[in-house]
Design a protein around this motif. Sequence first.
Motif, PDB file in Angstrom:
ATOM      1  N   ASN A  85       0.968  -1.016   0.114  1.00  0.00           N
ATOM      2  CA  ASN A  85      -0.005  -0.151  -0.105  1.00  0.00           C
ATOM      3  C   ASN A  85       0.925   0.988  -0.019  1.00  0.00           C
ATOM      4  O   ASN A  85       1.895   1.206   0.938  1.00  0.00           O
ATOM      5  N   THR A  86       0.422   2.167  -0.853  1.00  0.00           N
ATOM      6  CA  THR A  86       1.439   3.349  -0.932  1.00  0.00           C
ATOM      7  C   THR A  86       0.514   4.684  -0.691  1.00  0.00           C
ATOM      8  O   THR A  86      -0.156   4.833  -1.791  1.00  0.00           O
ATOM      9  N   GLY A  87       0.546   5.216   0.402  1.00  0.00           N
ATOM     10  CA  GLY A  87      -0.009   6.563   0.485  1.00  0.00           C
ATOM     11  C   GLY A  87      -1.597   6.060   1.236  1.00  0.00           C
ATOM     12  O   GLY A  87      -2.023   4.811   1.291  1.00  0.00           O
ATOM     13  N   ALA A  88      -1.842   7.059   2.140  1.00  0.00           N
ATOM     14  CA  ALA A  88      -3.031   6.888   2.992  1.00  0.00           C
ATOM     15  C   ALA A  88      -4.209   6.460   2.222  1.00  0.00           C
ATOM     16  O   ALA A  88      -5.135   5.651   2.477  1.00  0.00           O
ATOM     17  N   GLU A  89      -4.240   7.149   0.825  1.00  0.00           N
ATOM     18  CA  GLU A  89      -5.601   6.762   0.176  1.00  0.00           C
ATOM     19  C   GLU A  89      -5.618   5.343  -0.211  1.00  0.00           C
ATOM     20  O   GLU A  89      -6.494   4.630  -0.540  1.00  0.00           O
ATOM     21  N   ALA A  90      -4.548   4.710  -0.468  1.00  0.00           N
ATOM     22  CA  ALA A  90      -4.400   3.190  -0.627  1.00  0.00           C
ATOM     23  C   ALA A  90      -4.690   2.438   0.409  1.00  0.00           C
ATOM     24  O   ALA A  90      -4.381   1.243   0.225  1.00  0.00           O
ATOM     25  N   GLY A  91      -4.617   2.971   1.585  1.00  0.00           N
ATOM     26  CA  GLY A  91      -4.602   2.209   2.950  1.00  0.00           C
ATOM     27  C   GLY A  91      -3.363   2.018   3.537  1.00  0.00           C
ATOM     28  O   GLY A  91      -3.368   1.392   4.657  1.00  0.00           O
ATOM     29  N   GLN A  92      -2.406   2.710   3.326  1.00  0.00           N
ATOM     30  CA  GLN A  92      -1.214   2.778   4.068  1.00  0.00           C
ATOM     31  C   GLN A  92      -1.472   3.363   5.389  1.00  0.00           C
ATOM     32  O   GLN A  92      -1.818   4.575   5.570  1.00  0.00           O
ATOM     33  N   THR A  93      -1.237   2.721   6.739  1.00  0.00           N
ATOM     34  CA  THR A  93      -1.463   3.400   7.752  1.00  0.00           C
ATOM     35  C   THR A  93      -0.200   3.482   8.636  1.00  0.00           C
ATOM     36  O   THR A  93      -0.055   4.314   9.632  1.00  0.00           O
ATOM     37  N   VAL A  94       0.870   2.632   8.258  1.00  0.00           N
ATOM     38  CA  VAL A  94       2.415   2.874   8.796  1.00  0.00           C
ATOM     39  C   VAL A  94       3.225   3.297   7.781  1.00  0.00           C
ATOM     40  O   VAL A  94       3.235   2.644   6.822  1.00  0.00           O
ATOM     41  N   PHE A  95       3.698   4.505   7.906  1.00  0.00           N
ATOM     42  CA  PHE A  95       4.643   5.274   6.711  1.00  0.00           C
ATOM     43  C   PHE A  95       6.127   4.693   6.965  1.00  0.00           C
ATOM     44  O   PHE A  95       6.862   5.376   7.138  1.00  0.00           O
ATOM     45  N   HIS A  96       6.052   3.540   6.716  1.00  0.00           N
ATOM     46  CA  HIS A  96       7.552   2.641   6.653  1.00  0.00           C
ATOM     47  C   HIS A  96       7.262   1.558   5.793  1.00  0.00           C
ATOM     48  O   HIS A  96       6.282   0.800   6.023  1.00  0.00           O
ATOM     49  N   LEU A  97       7.875   1.503   4.624  1.00  0.00           N
ATOM     50  CA  LEU A  97       7.443   0.555   3.697  1.00  0.00           C
ATOM     51  C   LEU A  97       7.523  -0.337   4.026  1.00  0.00           C
ATOM     52  O   LEU A  97       8.221  -1.012   4.937  1.00  0.00           O
ATOM     53  N   HIS A  98       6.439  -1.340   3.786  1.00  0.00           N
ATOM     54  CA  HIS A  98       6.099  -2.812   3.970  1.00  0.00           C
ATOM     55  C   HIS A  98       5.542  -3.493   3.007  1.00  0.00           C
ATOM     56  O   HIS A  98       4.477  -3.095   2.157  1.00  0.00           O
ATOM     57  N   VAL A  99       5.863  -4.767   3.021  1.00  0.00           N
ATOM     58  CA  VAL A  99       5.149  -5.908   1.967  1.00  0.00           C
ATOM     59  C   VAL A  99       4.217  -6.825   2.852  1.00  0.00           C
ATOM     60  O   VAL A  99       4.796  -7.208   3.580  1.00  0.00           O
ATOM     61  N   HIS A 100       3.032  -6.998   2.389  1.00  0.00           N
ATOM     62  CA  HIS A 100       2.120  -7.750   3.055  1.00  0.00           C
ATOM     63  C   HIS A 100       2.040  -9.043   2.297  1.00  0.00           C
ATOM     64  O   HIS A 100       2.273  -8.993   1.219  1.00  0.00           O
ATOM     65  N   VAL A 101       2.507 -10.157   3.121  1.00  0.00           N
ATOM     66  CA  VAL A 101       2.237 -11.667   2.566  1.00  0.00           C
ATOM     67  C   VAL A 101       1.134 -11.947   3.221  1.00  0.00           C
ATOM     68  O   VAL A 101       0.873 -12.368   4.325  1.00  0.00           O
ATOM     69  N   ILE A 102      -0.111 -12.280   2.120  1.00  0.00           N
ATOM     70  CA  ILE A 102      -1.368 -12.723   2.672  1.00  0.00           C
ATOM     71  C   ILE A 102      -1.718 -14.236   2.124  1.00  0.00           C
ATOM     72  O   ILE A 102      -1.679 -14.103   0.688  1.00  0.00           O
ATOM     73  N   GLY A 103      -2.325 -15.022   2.733  1.00  0.00           N
ATOM     74  CA  GLY A 103      -2.710 -16.176   2.204  1.00  0.00           C
ATOM     75  C   GLY A 103      -3.304 -17.213   2.998  1.00  0.00           C
ATOM     76  O   GLY A 103      -3.669 -16.752   4.505  1.00  0.00           O
ATOM     77  N   GLY A 104      -3.542 -18.256   2.886  1.00  0.00           N
ATOM     78  CA  GLY A 104      -3.988 -19.378   3.788  1.00  0.00           C
ATOM     79  C   GLY A 104      -5.382 -19.624   3.684  1.00  0.00           C
ATOM     80  O   GLY A 104      -6.342 -20.389   4.328  1.00  0.00           O
ATOM     81  N   ARG A 105      -6.151 -18.884   2.548  1.00  0.00           N
ATOM     82  CA  ARG A 105      -7.442 -18.855   2.504  1.00  0.00           C
ATOM     83  C   ARG A 105      -7.596 -18.393   0.989  1.00  0.00           C
ATOM     84  O   ARG A 105      -6.557 -17.609   0.607  1.00  0.00           O
ATOM     85  N   PRO A 106      -8.807 -18.698   0.341  1.00  0.00           N
ATOM     86  CA  PRO A 106      -9.099 -18.180  -1.114  1.00  0.00           C
ATOM     87  C   PRO A 106      -9.003 -16.438  -0.977  1.00  0.00           C
ATOM     88  O   PRO A 106      -9.788 -16.117  -0.062  1.00  0.00           O
ATOM     89  N   LEU A 107      -8.530 -15.899  -1.969  1.00  0.00           N
ATOM     90  CA  LEU A 107      -8.321 -14.564  -1.901  1.00  0.00           C
ATOM     91  C   LEU A 107      -9.361 -13.990  -3.195  1.00  0.00           C
ATOM     92  O   LEU A 107      -9.255 -14.375  -4.189  1.00  0.00           O
ATOM     93  N   ALA A 108     -10.327 -13.086  -2.738  1.00  0.00           N
ATOM     94  CA  ALA A 108     -11.073 -12.497  -3.915  1.00  0.00           C
ATOM     95  C   ALA A 108     -10.448 -11.525  -4.971  1.00  0.00           C
ATOM     96  O   ALA A 108      -9.760 -10.923  -4.300  1.00  0.00           O
ATOM     97  N   TRP A 109     -10.891 -11.197  -5.692  1.00  0.00           N
ATOM     98  CA  TRP A 109     -10.557 -10.281  -6.765  1.00  0.00           C
ATOM     99  C   TRP A 109     -11.631  -9.643  -7.465  1.00  0.00           C
ATOM    100  O   TRP A 109     -12.557 -10.171  -7.662  1.00  0.00           O
ATOM    101  N   PRO A 110     -11.583  -8.104  -7.446  1.00  0.00           N
ATOM    102  CA  PRO A 110     -10.546  -7.376  -7.051  1.00  0.00           C
ATOM    103  C   PRO A 110     -10.485  -7.090  -5.791  1.00  0.00           C
ATOM    104  O   PRO A 110     -11.574  -7.354  -5.048  1.00  0.00           O
ATOM    105  N   PRO A 111      -9.440  -6.831  -4.990  1.00  0.00           N
ATOM    106  CA  PRO A 111      -9.339  -6.476  -3.796  1.00  0.00           C
ATOM    107  C   PRO A 111      -9.920  -5.139  -3.324  1.00  0.00           C
ATOM    108  O   PRO A 111      -9.967  -4.241  -4.550  1.00  0.00           O
ATOM    109  N   GLY A 112     -10.293  -4.981  -2.044  1.00  0.00           N
ATOM    110  CA  GLY A 112     -10.685  -3.653  -1.768  1.00  0.00           C
ATOM    111  C   GLY A 112     -11.874  -3.262  -2.323  1.00  0.00           C
ATOM    112  O   GLY A 112     -12.363  -2.074  -2.386  1.00  0.00           O
TER     113      GLY A 112
END
Length: 112
Positions: A85-112
């Motif tokens: 997520n890049t910027g508050a409008e995209a959902g970034q809440t901690v302003f330190h670059l980070h990569v989310h790795v999400i899994g373990g269940r089916p993930l819908a598309w499109p996200p958000g």
Amino acid sequence: MAETIFSKIIRREIPADILYEDEQCLAFRDVSPQAPVHVLVIPKEPIESLATAPAGSAALLGHLLLKAAQVARQEKLEGWRTVINTGAEAGQTVFHLHVHVIGGRPLAWPPG
């Protein structure tokens, strides 16, 4: 860059469930998981977001993605999503670059 919770995790001032660490990055479980597996991979270098990453950080950014894949395999995920997520409008809440790795269940598309 302003002080963040991630800076405190890097310095071990705040506990975290750390899954991986090397000289460039740290990977730990998200405290507010959005899926059965939700890990954050962060650079130890203070970079606010992908939008502000210095031009010379290509190797570090690639390293973060490779470590995200390594952690996903370590967590026995067959499929996963990586999100930056890049910027508050995209959902970034901690302003330190980070990569989310999400899994373990089916993930819908499109996200958000």
